[in-house]
Design a protein around this motif. Structure first.
Motif, mmCIF file in Angstrom:
data_model
loop_
_atom_site.group_PDB
_atom_site.id
_atom_site.type_symbol
_atom_site.label_atom_id
_atom_site.label_comp_id
_atom_site.label_asym_id
_atom_site.label_seq_id
_atom_site.Cartn_x
_atom_site.Cartn_y
_atom_site.Cartn_z
ATOM 1 N N GLY A 1 13.288 7.549 -12.522
ATOM 2 C CA GLY A 1 14.128 6.415 -12.163
ATOM 3 C C GLY A 1 13.806 5.892 -10.787
ATOM 4 O O GLY A 1 13.279 6.606 -9.935
ATOM 5 N N ILE A 2 14.146 4.661 -10.539
ATOM 6 C CA ILE A 2 13.832 4.000 -9.286
ATOM 7 C C ILE A 2 14.639 4.584 -8.130
ATOM 8 O O ILE A 2 15.813 4.921 -8.292
ATOM 9 N N VAL A 3 13.992 4.731 -6.973
ATOM 10 C CA VAL A 3 14.654 5.115 -5.731
ATOM 11 C C VAL A 3 14.212 4.113 -4.666
ATOM 12 O O VAL A 3 13.036 4.029 -4.332
ATOM 13 N N THR A 4 15.158 3.344 -4.165
ATOM 14 C CA THR A 4 14.847 2.317 -3.186
ATOM 15 C C THR A 4 15.085 2.826 -1.774
ATOM 16 O O THR A 4 15.610 3.918 -1.562
ATOM 17 N N GLN A 5 14.738 1.999 -0.805
ATOM 18 C CA GLN A 5 14.927 2.371 0.592
ATOM 19 C C GLN A 5 16.385 2.656 0.895
ATOM 20 O O GLN A 5 16.717 3.597 1.614
ATOM 21 N N GLN A 6 17.293 1.863 0.332
ATOM 22 C CA GLN A 6 18.717 2.091 0.568
ATOM 23 C C GLN A 6 19.182 3.431 0.044
ATOM 24 O O GLN A 6 20.169 3.991 0.539
ATOM 25 N N ALA A 7 18.480 3.964 -0.966
ATOM 26 C CA ALA A 7 18.836 5.264 -1.546
ATOM 27 C C ALA A 7 18.051 6.398 -0.918
ATOM 28 O O ALA A 7 18.149 7.541 -1.374
ATOM 29 N N GLY A 8 17.288 6.111 0.144
ATOM 30 C CA GLY A 8 16.587 7.169 0.860
ATOM 31 C C GLY A 8 15.093 7.219 0.664
ATOM 32 O O GLY A 8 14.434 8.112 1.200
ATOM 33 N N ALA A 9 14.513 6.266 -0.093
ATOM 34 C CA ALA A 9 13.070 6.282 -0.313
ATOM 35 C C ALA A 9 12.334 5.846 0.955
ATOM 36 O O ALA A 9 12.763 4.925 1.659
ATOM 37 N N ASN A 10 11.222 6.491 1.225
ATOM 38 C CA ASN A 10 10.361 6.122 2.340
ATOM 39 C C ASN A 10 9.405 5.030 1.860
ATOM 40 O O ASN A 10 8.511 5.287 1.056
ATOM 41 N N VAL A 11 9.600 3.793 2.354
ATOM 42 C CA VAL A 11 8.738 2.681 1.962
ATOM 43 C C VAL A 11 7.934 2.191 3.170
ATOM 44 O O VAL A 11 7.591 1.013 3.277
ATOM 45 N N ASP A 12 7.639 3.109 4.074
ATOM 46 C CA ASP A 12 6.835 2.810 5.251
ATOM 47 C C ASP A 12 5.562 2.062 4.841
ATOM 48 O O ASP A 12 4.805 2.539 4.002
ATOM 49 N N PRO A 13 5.303 0.884 5.424
ATOM 50 C CA PRO A 13 4.095 0.123 5.046
ATOM 51 C C PRO A 13 2.801 0.834 5.386
ATOM 52 O O PRO A 13 1.731 0.450 4.881
ATOM 53 N N ASN A 14 2.863 1.881 6.238
ATOM 54 C CA ASN A 14 1.659 2.656 6.529
ATOM 55 C C ASN A 14 1.259 3.555 5.373
ATOM 56 O O ASN A 14 0.149 4.092 5.361
ATOM 57 N N LEU A 15 2.166 3.737 4.424
ATOM 58 C CA LEU A 15 1.845 4.493 3.219
ATOM 59 C C LEU A 15 1.159 3.556 2.228
ATOM 60 O O LEU A 15 1.643 2.445 1.975
ATOM 61 N N TYR A 16 0.050 4.018 1.657
ATOM 62 C CA TYR A 16 -0.687 3.225 0.682
ATOM 63 C C TYR A 16 0.176 2.982 -0.545
ATOM 64 O O TYR A 16 0.931 3.852 -0.988
ATOM 65 N N GLY A 17 0.073 1.777 -1.105
ATOM 66 C CA GLY A 17 0.775 1.515 -2.356
ATOM 67 C C GLY A 17 1.297 0.104 -2.434
ATOM 68 O O GLY A 17 1.451 -0.601 -1.438
ATOM 69 N N GLN A 18 1.632 -0.297 -3.615
ATOM 70 C CA GLN A 18 2.092 -1.649 -3.897
ATOM 71 C C GLN A 18 3.608 -1.730 -3.990
ATOM 72 O O GLN A 18 4.206 -2.713 -3.564
ATOM 73 N N TYR A 19 4.234 -0.696 -4.560
ATOM 74 C CA TYR A 19 5.656 -0.773 -4.851
ATOM 75 C C TYR A 19 6.499 -0.344 -3.658
ATOM 76 O O TYR A 19 6.189 0.657 -3.000
ATOM 77 N N ASN A 20 7.578 -1.071 -3.401
ATOM 78 C CA ASN A 20 8.494 -0.695 -2.327
ATOM 79 C C ASN A 20 9.654 0.124 -2.867
ATOM 80 O O ASN A 20 10.832 -0.135 -2.570
ATOM 81 N N TYR A 21 9.322 1.100 -3.688
ATOM 82 C CA TYR A 21 10.306 2.044 -4.216
ATOM 83 C C TYR A 21 9.565 3.290 -4.668
ATOM 84 O O TYR A 21 8.336 3.306 -4.738
ATOM 85 N N GLY A 22 10.322 4.328 -4.963
ATOM 86 C CA GLY A 22 9.742 5.572 -5.450
ATOM 87 C C GLY A 22 10.196 5.886 -6.850
ATOM 88 O O GLY A 22 11.216 5.377 -7.331
ATOM 89 N N ASP A 23 9.458 6.740 -7.523
ATOM 90 C CA ASP A 23 9.803 7.225 -8.857
ATOM 91 C C ASP A 23 8.918 8.427 -9.153
ATOM 92 O O ASP A 23 7.692 8.335 -9.043
#
Length: 715
Positions: A336-358
């Motif tokens: 399931g999706i985990v967004t920045q508001q829910a504690g996901a690290n979406v630091d732009p220095n991390l490689y990747g396209q999506y601004n959420y975790g799963d």
């Protein structure tokens, strides 16, 4: 908990509730996903050469049919989707774990309900077994050791194997029962868990003595130091031992993720597995199952849905298998999706396209805070990483020696059941492309070779053909499988040489020299232009050192000149094995293969030489109130101790751990200090402590400093 991994499954579980290889190439799934590219587009710089050795005569073990698993869960609303069995078959999954992490210890299989939680009403055990059968896999079931009873577990065995004849062979007694987040709460009570496990095992095996049952242990270096010893000794004293040992490993804690750190974290596996084998050795042969692994212990961020996590999956799971694990299960199928508001690290220095975790291999199509995932069952990059791994780790294949001279290029190889050799090459460098100089030993290649590729810009795994094995280019951040058809080499019957290896010392410190001297003696027939090869393997079965002498001619009874070389030990402690070989000049014929010419140990690093002081902005706060932690590290040794290492600050509450990787390239000279700050927000009431971890850049623990500083958190 202690450093170098996380097991904060209470947080992870909260997130969860939100939501054949017939010949030489694995069948490719037709499902595609949008290309995953870095938000920071880079261009590869000029290629450089990496020397890769693959030795088919250095056999490490057979890939078991239990090797590759995936976690499933009763709360997964897409578990029974019609596409799932074919998606699982398409990536070579052989094991499915159920009913799902911490949920297992609150799950009543008879009513398909979860105490204080959610189970999809359709995800009954029988329906799960339907998925297992259609996928051509086998199950591993975690019984409820939290709110459940031995009789309840025994009834499950009865239903599965007597009533329905499912033949479920593998069972676990609870999930992470060492953790305070688990129902039943055996945290700090390993003897209590051991006694409970014995009761469960006795009840379950009274129904079906043929089943195999595992118990929860801790990956060494990631938790209570005495848990494993106490569980095993207590069970032994009661006359019952587990059929297999269970460990879980998550490479990072949220907030401290780095791409380079994640991709180098697999260096820890060889030491963890070596230590675990030593802990188990007193009790006979007890296999190891790694029934959960992923990149981060809870609150997955954008790294989890990126190509970087796919590269980590390949190296992570392959390392565990090559080091002797019989099963590795990725967490998980859907999450399931985990967004920045829910504690996901979406630091732009991390490689990747999506601004959420799963955590999932597949999307579940969920949304949160105005952000939506792709449609359900769309593969994330880890799905394709798994597919690349499964093409190499085919059940019945023989894992063989492989290694490179560059830490950023990982190599894993097997000899497939049809005789072909499959080499997986992982380029962990985000910018540098590499050209591979492939040295093949112990087999004769027959072209052309087949290839599989997944990397930047890939929509799926791409098959190809390769005519020249000396012209393989690895693009940045990519994984390439090369399936090499082999013709039989000359394999003499019986040994043709003897060898003797002597060591300067049976134990060597990290970064110190070990001197090896090997002499070969011809015992049988003349050999012209032979090649003498001495190789060193780490505890994970990786080739980490090699000395070769070519153009050697022998007559019967003749001995070689000694091959003497100084090898610099790495910083990963454990038992290292020396293997010795004699090949024909072209490497295709094996005249001798000694898989255990010698062994030696790389010891733990020297005693601590860094001190640390911790100051808190407040000592008593309410839940949710940020606290500033200021930590000063000081080098106290007369000589430099830390060079490009890691300084990690931890917050520990009743075995629950959070961390901040304060300085990923710290260097300290004698008398020098460095101060780091971290804003920590407690989420549970209780007393927190703040130890520090000092690591090498490869995440080998150098030092663990416990502080007397505490924080009281109230509601």
């Amino acid at each position: 908990m202690s450093p170098s991994g996380g097991v904060c499954v209470n947080r992870k579980q909260r997130t969860l509730k939100l939501g054949t290889l017939a010949a030489t190439i694995v069948a490719l799934s037709a499902v595609a996903t949008p290309a995953v590219a870095s938000a920071d587009t880079t261009t590869a710089i000029a290629s450089s050469t990496v020397h890769v050795t693959v030795n088919a005569a250095a056999e490490l073990g057979i890939v078991p049919n239990t090797a590759l698993g995936v976690n499933t869960a009763v709360w997964d609303g897409h578990l029974l989707d019609a596409a799932i069995p074919s998606l699982l078959r398409g990536i070579g999954v052989t094991m499915l774990r159920y009913p799902g992490g911490s949920t297992s210890d609150e799950y009543n299989w008879q009513t398909n309900t979860v105490t204080g939680g959610y189970a999809d009403p359709n995800n009954t055990f029988d329906n799960f077994m339907g998925v297992v059968q259609k996928a051509g896999a086998q199950p591993i079931i975690t019984v409820n050791a939290g709110t459940g009873t031995p009789s309840e577990a025994a009834a499950w065995v009865q239903d599965a194997n007597v009533t329905h004849h499912y033949g479920v062979k593998y069972w676990e007694i609870g999930n992470e029962m060492y953790g305070s987040w688990e129902a039943g709460n055996f945290a700090n009570n390993p003897s209590g868990y051991a006694k409970e496990a014995v009761s469960f095992i006795q009840a379950m095996k009274a129904v079906d003595p043929s089943i195999k049952i595992g118990v929860d242990l801790i990956a060494p270096g990631t938790g209570e130091d005495d848990w494993n010893a106490t569980v095993l000794s207590t069970m032994h004293s009661l006359g019952v031992l587990p059929d297999f040992a269970i460990v879980h490993w998550y490479a990072q804690n949220p907030g401290g993720e780095t791409d380079a750190g994640l991709l180098s974290s697999t260096n820890q596996i060889s030491t963890m597995m070596d230590t675990l084998k030593q802990q188990l050795s007193s009790y006979g042969t007890i296999p190891v199952f790694v029934t959960e692994t992923n990149s981060v212990s809870y609150n997955p961020g954008r790294q989890s849905t990126s190509l970087v996590n796919a590269l980590f999956l390949d190296d992570d799971m392959a390392d565990w298998l090559e080091s002797g694990a019989q099963n590795v299960d990725w967490w998980d199928l859907h999450n399931g999706i985990v967004t920045q508001q829910a504690g996901a690290n979406v630091d732009p220095n991390l490689y990747g396209q999506y601004n959420y975790g799963d955590y999932g291999l597949l999307s579940n199509g969920s949304s949160d805070n105005g952000i939506s995932e792709p449609a359900a069952n769309t593969p994330f990059p880890t799905y394709y990483g798994y597919q690349m791994l499964a093409a190499v780790m085919v059940p019945g294949a023989t894992m063989i020696g492989a290694g490179s001279n560059n830490d950023l290029v990982a190599v894993h190889a097997t000899k497939l059941p049809n005789g072909a050799v499959d080499v997986m090459l992982i380029n962990k460098d985000p910018k540098q492309a590499y050209t591979v100089d492939l040295q093949a030993e112990g087999f004769a290649a027959k072209g052309p070779a087949f290839t599989l590729f997944y990397g930047q810009g890939s929509n799926a795994v791409t098959p190809g053909k390769l005519d020249n094995l000396q012209n393989v280019t690895l693009p940045p951040y990519s994984v390439t499988d090369i399936i090499i058809p082999a013709v039989p080499g000359h394999q003499p019957q019986g040994p043709q040489f003897t060898d003797k290896t002597t060591l300067s010392t049976p134990q060597v410190k990290p970064s110190a020299n070990e001197t090896l001297t090997t002499t070969f003696t011809d015992t049988r027939g003349a050999v012209k232009d032979g090649t003498l090869d001495v190789e060193i393997y780490n505890p994970a079965g990786q080739l980490v050192g090699q000395q070769v002498q070519s153009g050697v001619t022998f007559t019967p009874g003749q001995s070689s000149q000694p091959i003497t070389w100084n090898w610099t030990a790495p910083d990963s402690p454990g038992t290292y094995t020396v293997k010795a070989f004699v090949f024909s000049q072209d490497g295709t014929s094996v005249y001798a293969a000694d898989p255990s010419a010698a062994t030696f140990t790389v010891t733990q690093p020297d005693p601590p030489t860094i001190s640390a002081t911790v100051q808190l902005s407040a000592t008593t706060v309410k839940v949710g109130t940020p606290v500033t932690i200021t930590t000063t590290y000081t080098e106290t040794a007369p000589t430099g101790y830390l060079n490009n290492g890691l300084l990690v600050q931890y917050a520990v509450y009743n075995n629950w751990t959070s961390s901040q990787q304060s300085n990923p390239t710290a260097t300290l000279t004698p008398g020098q200090s460095v101060t780091e700050t971290w804003t920590f927000t407690p989420e549970q009431a209780g007393t927190y402590t703040f130890p520090e971890g000092i690591f090498t850049s490869g995440w080998t623990q150098l030092q663990w400093i416990n502080q007397n500083v505490t924080l009281t958190v109230t509601n």
